[in-house]
Write a protein that holds these residues in place. Structure first.
Motif, short mmCIF file in Angstrom:
data_model
loop_
_atom_site.label_atom_id
_atom_site.label_comp_id
_atom_site.label_asym_id
_atom_site.label_seq_id
_atom_site.Cartn_x
_atom_site.Cartn_y
_atom_site.Cartn_z
N ASP A 94 5.78 -80.22 37.13
CA ASP A 94 4.69 -81.19 37.17
C ASP A 94 4.35 -81.59 38.60
O ASP A 94 3.17 -81.69 38.97
CB ASP A 94 5.05 -82.43 36.35
CG ASP A 94 5.12 -82.15 34.86
OD1 ASP A 94 4.58 -81.11 34.43
OD2 ASP A 94 5.73 -82.96 34.13
N ALA A 95 5.37 -81.81 39.42
CA ALA A 95 5.13 -82.19 40.81
C ALA A 95 4.50 -81.04 41.58
O ALA A 95 3.57 -81.25 42.39
CB ALA A 95 6.44 -82.63 41.46
N LEU A 96 4.99 -79.83 41.36
CA LEU A 96 4.40 -78.67 42.04
C LEU A 96 2.97 -78.46 41.60
O LEU A 96 2.08 -78.21 42.44
CB LEU A 96 5.24 -77.42 41.76
CG LEU A 96 4.69 -76.12 42.35
CD1 LEU A 96 4.60 -76.19 43.87
CD2 LEU A 96 5.57 -74.94 41.91
N ILE A 97 2.71 -78.56 40.32
CA ILE A 97 1.35 -78.37 39.80
C ILE A 97 0.40 -79.40 40.39
O ILE A 97 -0.73 -79.08 40.78
CB ILE A 97 1.35 -78.43 38.26
CG1 ILE A 97 1.98 -77.14 37.70
CG2 ILE A 97 -0.05 -78.64 37.71
CD1 ILE A 97 2.30 -77.20 36.24
N ALA A 98 0.83 -80.65 40.50
CA ALA A 98 -0.01 -81.68 41.09
C ALA A 98 -0.34 -81.35 42.54
O ALA A 98 -1.49 -81.54 42.98
CB ALA A 98 0.68 -83.04 41.00
N ALA A 99 0.63 -80.85 43.29
CA ALA A 99 0.37 -80.48 44.69
C ALA A 99 -0.59 -79.30 44.77
O ALA A 99 -1.50 -79.29 45.62
CB ALA A 99 1.69 -80.13 45.37
N ILE A 100 -0.44 -78.34 43.87
CA ILE A 100 -1.35 -77.20 43.86
C ILE A 100 -2.76 -77.63 43.50
O ILE A 100 -3.75 -77.19 44.10
CB ILE A 100 -0.84 -76.12 42.89
CG1 ILE A 100 0.50 -75.54 43.38
CG2 ILE A 100 -1.87 -75.00 42.73
CD1 ILE A 100 1.14 -74.58 42.40
N GLU A 101 -2.86 -78.52 42.51
CA GLU A 101 -4.19 -79.02 42.13
C GLU A 101 -4.91 -79.64 43.32
O GLU A 101 -6.07 -79.35 43.59
CB GLU A 101 -4.03 -80.08 41.02
CG GLU A 101 -3.75 -79.52 39.64
CD GLU A 101 -5.00 -79.13 38.89
OE1 GLU A 101 -6.06 -78.94 39.53
OE2 GLU A 101 -4.92 -79.01 37.64
N GLY A 102 -4.20 -80.50 44.05
CA GLY A 102 -4.81 -81.15 45.19
C GLY A 102 -5.20 -80.17 46.28
O GLY A 102 -6.28 -80.26 46.87
N PHE A 103 -4.35 -79.19 46.52
CA PHE A 103 -4.63 -78.20 47.55
C PHE A 103 -5.83 -77.33 47.19
O PHE A 103 -6.72 -77.12 48.01
CB PHE A 103 -3.40 -77.34 47.75
CG PHE A 103 -3.58 -76.21 48.73
CD1 PHE A 103 -3.66 -76.45 50.09
CD2 PHE A 103 -3.66 -74.89 48.28
CE1 PHE A 103 -3.83 -75.39 50.99
CE2 PHE A 103 -3.83 -73.85 49.16
CZ PHE A 103 -3.90 -74.09 50.53
N LEU A 104 -5.87 -76.83 45.96
CA LEU A 104 -6.97 -75.98 45.55
C LEU A 104 -8.30 -76.74 45.53
O LEU A 104 -9.36 -76.18 45.87
CB LEU A 104 -6.69 -75.36 44.19
CG LEU A 104 -5.54 -74.35 44.11
CD1 LEU A 104 -5.31 -73.91 42.67
CD2 LEU A 104 -5.83 -73.14 45.00
N ALA A 105 -8.24 -78.01 45.15
CA ALA A 105 -9.46 -78.80 45.14
C ALA A 105 -9.99 -79.03 46.55
O ALA A 105 -11.21 -79.02 46.79
CB ALA A 105 -9.19 -80.15 44.47
N ALA A 106 -9.07 -79.21 47.49
CA ALA A 106 -9.48 -79.48 48.88
C ALA A 106 -9.85 -78.23 49.65
O ALA A 106 -10.70 -78.25 50.54
CB ALA A 106 -8.36 -80.22 49.61
N ARG A 107 -9.22 -77.07 49.27
CA ARG A 107 -9.37 -75.87 50.09
C ARG A 107 -9.97 -74.72 49.31
O ARG A 107 -9.89 -73.59 49.76
CB ARG A 107 -8.01 -75.46 50.66
CG ARG A 107 -7.31 -76.56 51.43
CD ARG A 107 -8.18 -77.26 52.47
NE ARG A 107 -8.75 -76.31 53.42
CZ ARG A 107 -8.20 -76.00 54.58
NH1 ARG A 107 -7.08 -76.59 54.95
NH2 ARG A 107 -8.76 -75.14 55.38
#
Length: 297
Positions: A284-297
């Motif tokens: 869950d923590a990794l997925i949240a970080a990926i979500e934020g990264f993909l949304a920003a980049r």
């Protein structure tokens, strides 16, 4: 969680890989590379979460599970796995892609990003040591040097005999030494690991990744020649990169992050508690970080 069917794909590199593929065929592609001692299943939670909007491609890399196991140590040089990656992308009609890596899969991802920036659009890494900081820490950080001595043991020509004498169950318990990992492995998952490791030829092939690696692991006592490249500038990774680092990793110590901002200028670094097997220990923590990264980049 999902159990994905595998597609057998023959590559011009001379191997056949079992590949889990899900998500819309016309969606942005993410290629996910697992590490030791795992398979595409490393990414089962990540793939289930993103399958509605990304094309997710997760191979069992050469030597692992049911994929081809060419004979000889030289077949497992990192350049061969990078070639497999690019050949797989070509086979699937994928020109550029986001590359996701953990552990050994991350090592291949760093190498691919450095050598093929025309193909790798973004990097997402989970406890995957950069080749420069890893080699440097092995010389400069006594804790990291001590944590890496298992590599020297695995490179022994009789390592398979040592494991056979130990027994698969004992080896399993020693491989997942962190309580955080052991507590999250169900009896079903344990049986899958053991079956994959005991696939004919698989264990030697998996260990050959370590034997073929150019990484120098100094002994605990005494000194050996320091690689000259550690005292020269190292080429930067140019892609936008998310590096998620669980700080309680027993194998990869926090010193591996020293200087990472210089080596990866476009870096999003997330430090978190937890152990080595990030993709399924703390999905869950990794997925949240990926979500934020993909949304920003």
């Amino acid at each position: 969680m999902m159990d994905l069917p595998l597609t057998r794909i023959a590559l011009p590199t001379g191997v056949e890989l079992d590949v889990a593929i899900t998500g819309p065929a016309d969606a942005p592609p993410l290629i996910l590379l697992h590490g030791f001692p795992e398979s595409h299943r490393t990414w089962r939670y990540v793939m289930a979460h993103f399958a509605d909007r990304y094309r997710l491609i997760a191979p069992d890399q050469r030597g692992f599970a049911g994929s081809s196991k060419p004979e000889g140590v030289q077949a497992y040089q990192p350049k061969n796995m990078v070639a497999d990656l690019l050949a797989l992308a070509d086979h699937l009609g994928v020109d550029t892609f986001t590359l996701v890596g953990h552990d050994w899969g991350g090592a291949i991802a760093w190498m691919a990003a450095l050598n093929h920036p025309d193909r790798v659009k973004r990097l997402i890494m989970a406890n995957a040591a950069h080749p420069f900081t890893y080699q440097k820490a092995l010389f400069d950080d006594p804790d990291q040097r001590a944590s890496a001595q298992y590599i020297t043991e695995m490179r022994r020509p009789d390592f398979e005999e040592i494991v056979e004498q130990m027994g698969w169950d004992a080896y399993f318990d020693s491989r997942f030494a962190e309580p955080s990992a052991v507590s999250r492995i169900t009896p079903q998952e344990r049986s899958i690991y053991l079956a994959q490791w005991q696939t004919p030829g698989a264990f030697t092939a998996m260990v050959n990744w370590y034997r073929a690696s150019p990484l120098i692991v100094p002994p605990l006592q005494g000194e050996i020649d320091r690689p000259a490249y550690l005292d020269r500038p190292f080429p930067p990774v140019t892609q936008p990169t998310l590096l998620y680092w669980a700080m309680d990793d027993y194998a990869l110590r926090p010193s591996l992050l020293d200087g990472i901002e210089t080596l990866v200028p476009d870096l999003t670094l997330v430090k978190a508690p937890g152990g080595h097997f990030v993709p399924w220990e703390q999905p869950d923590a990794l997925i949240a970080a990926i979500e934020g990264f993909l949304a920003a980049r």
